[in-house]
Scaffold this motif. Structure first.
Motif, PDB file in Angstrom:
ATOM      1  N   LEU A 167     -59.565  -8.683 -24.856  1.00 51.38           N
ATOM      2  CA  LEU A 167     -60.314  -9.010 -23.649  1.00 51.38           C
ATOM      3  C   LEU A 167     -61.491  -8.062 -23.445  1.00 51.38           C
ATOM      4  O   LEU A 167     -62.615  -8.499 -23.152  1.00 51.38           O
ATOM      5  N   CYS A 168     -61.243  -6.789 -23.605  1.00 53.78           N
ATOM      6  CA  CYS A 168     -62.315  -5.797 -23.409  1.00 53.78           C
ATOM      7  C   CYS A 168     -63.438  -6.009 -24.418  1.00 53.78           C
ATOM      8  O   CYS A 168     -64.616  -5.884 -24.073  1.00 53.78           O
ATOM      9  N   ALA A 209     -54.915 -17.978 -22.305  1.00 52.63           N
ATOM     10  CA  ALA A 209     -53.657 -17.611 -22.955  1.00 52.63           C
ATOM     11  C   ALA A 209     -53.133 -16.316 -22.342  1.00 52.63           C
ATOM     12  O   ALA A 209     -53.813 -15.288 -22.390  1.00 52.63           O
ATOM     13  N   PRO A 210     -51.942 -16.356 -21.763  1.00 54.96           N
ATOM     14  CA  PRO A 210     -51.432 -15.205 -21.012  1.00 54.96           C
ATOM     15  C   PRO A 210     -51.087 -14.020 -21.904  1.00 54.96           C
ATOM     16  O   PRO A 210     -50.993 -12.904 -21.427  1.00 54.96           O
ATOM     17  N   GLY A 211     -50.886 -14.266 -23.189  1.00 54.65           N
ATOM     18  CA  GLY A 211     -50.514 -13.185 -24.090  1.00 54.65           C
ATOM     19  C   GLY A 211     -51.710 -12.447 -24.665  1.00 54.65           C
ATOM     20  O   GLY A 211     -51.535 -11.491 -25.421  1.00 54.65           O
ATOM     21  N   THR A 212     -52.882 -12.888 -24.309  1.00 52.75           N
ATOM     22  CA  THR A 212     -54.092 -12.224 -24.801  1.00 52.75           C
ATOM     23  C   THR A 212     -54.002 -10.716 -24.611  1.00 52.75           C
ATOM     24  O   THR A 212     -53.591 -10.245 -23.557  1.00 52.75           O
ATOM     25  N   GLN A 213     -54.388  -9.969 -25.630  1.00 52.68           N
ATOM     26  CA  GLN A 213     -54.244  -8.524 -25.536  1.00 52.68           C
ATOM     27  C   GLN A 213     -55.449  -7.901 -24.841  1.00 52.68           C
ATOM     28  O   GLN A 213     -56.568  -8.404 -24.912  1.00 52.68           O
ATOM     29  N   LEU A 214     -55.146  -6.815 -24.186  1.00 54.99           N
ATOM     30  CA  LEU A 214     -56.173  -6.155 -23.386  1.00 54.99           C
ATOM     31  C   LEU A 214     -57.379  -5.735 -24.230  1.00 54.99           C
ATOM     32  O   LEU A 214     -58.528  -5.880 -23.806  1.00 54.99           O
ATOM     33  N   SER A 215     -57.125  -5.244 -25.433  1.00 60.98           N
ATOM     34  CA  SER A 215     -58.230  -4.811 -26.290  1.00 60.98           C
ATOM     35  C   SER A 215     -59.123  -5.995 -26.644  1.00 60.98           C
ATOM     36  O   SER A 215     -60.351  -5.876 -26.675  1.00 60.98           O
ATOM     37  N   PRO A 267     -54.897 -15.149 -15.887  1.00 61.92           N
ATOM     38  CA  PRO A 267     -55.536 -15.307 -17.194  1.00 61.92           C
ATOM     39  C   PRO A 267     -56.486 -16.504 -17.218  1.00 61.92           C
ATOM     40  O   PRO A 267     -57.552 -16.440 -17.851  1.00 61.92           O
ATOM     41  N   ILE A 306     -59.759 -15.605 -15.591  1.00 62.85           N
ATOM     42  CA  ILE A 306     -60.505 -14.701 -16.474  1.00 62.85           C
ATOM     43  C   ILE A 306     -61.152 -15.495 -17.595  1.00 62.85           C
ATOM     44  O   ILE A 306     -62.329 -15.313 -17.915  1.00 62.85           O
TER      45      ILE A 306
END
Lengths: 83, 83
Positions: free
Chosen positions: A55-56, A47-53, A8, A11
């Motif tokens: 991020l996209c 932040a490791p809990g960031t949601q995939l949506s 993360p 990224i």
DNA sequence: TGTCAATATGCGCTGTAGCGTATATCTATA
DNA sequence: TATAGATATACGCTACAGCGCATATTGACA
């Protein structure tokens, strides 16, 4: 230019670099993605809990994309990018 | 082989493909990543809320990695995405 | 078509993302 | 160093991920 991102934090770093390259601040990127400035801040700091949506959405707004590939050795170029 | 993944669904597809290539089932991959079989199932089906740490764990277990790069020119397949 | 492995789904639970809002802290640069 | 812009952090809130556990559904093959 292409950046290997296995964590993360890596990224987040790539996102921050591109945002700055495009001369945007977190608030403006937040408007474009409909995310809060605080959320952009969290994503960029890895932040490791960031949601995939989430991020996209951010990647799309920065005109970036993921490529998924077998793990490879870093080239000297990519080592510079990471450190 | 290298797979462009702009959406959670595309990411899930790439993961499923590699898991099968390695001849693993979801339960086994779950053991390796300390995630539930149900969670692997969700990731592969493209759950948009999947957390980044979860994703990174799965990619690592499958010996995959992300590359982040500027969105590439359209291939014939992707033309409809742009226009 | 019967069976078993694989995958998807359900329930109640805890933890936390992202929200609005607001403020604190950093960082240029005038 | 004063100050404006940028970034990080705080609070209370709702929504939902991932958990253990259990079951339903699917798929491959004899």
């Amino acid at each position: 230019m292409d950046q290997i991102a296995r964590t993360p934090k890596q990224i987040g770093d790539a996102i921050r670099r591109q945002r700055r390259k495009l001369d945007l601040n977190q608030a403006t990127l937040g408007e474009r993605t409909k995310l809060r400035q605080a959320t952009i801040s969290a994503v960029e700091s890895g932040a490791p809990g960031t949601q995939l949506s989430t991020l996209c959405d951010v990647l799309a707004a920065l005109d970036l994309e993921f490529v998924i590939r077998p793990r490879s050795k870093a080239t000297p170029d990519e080592i510079e990018d990471i450190f």
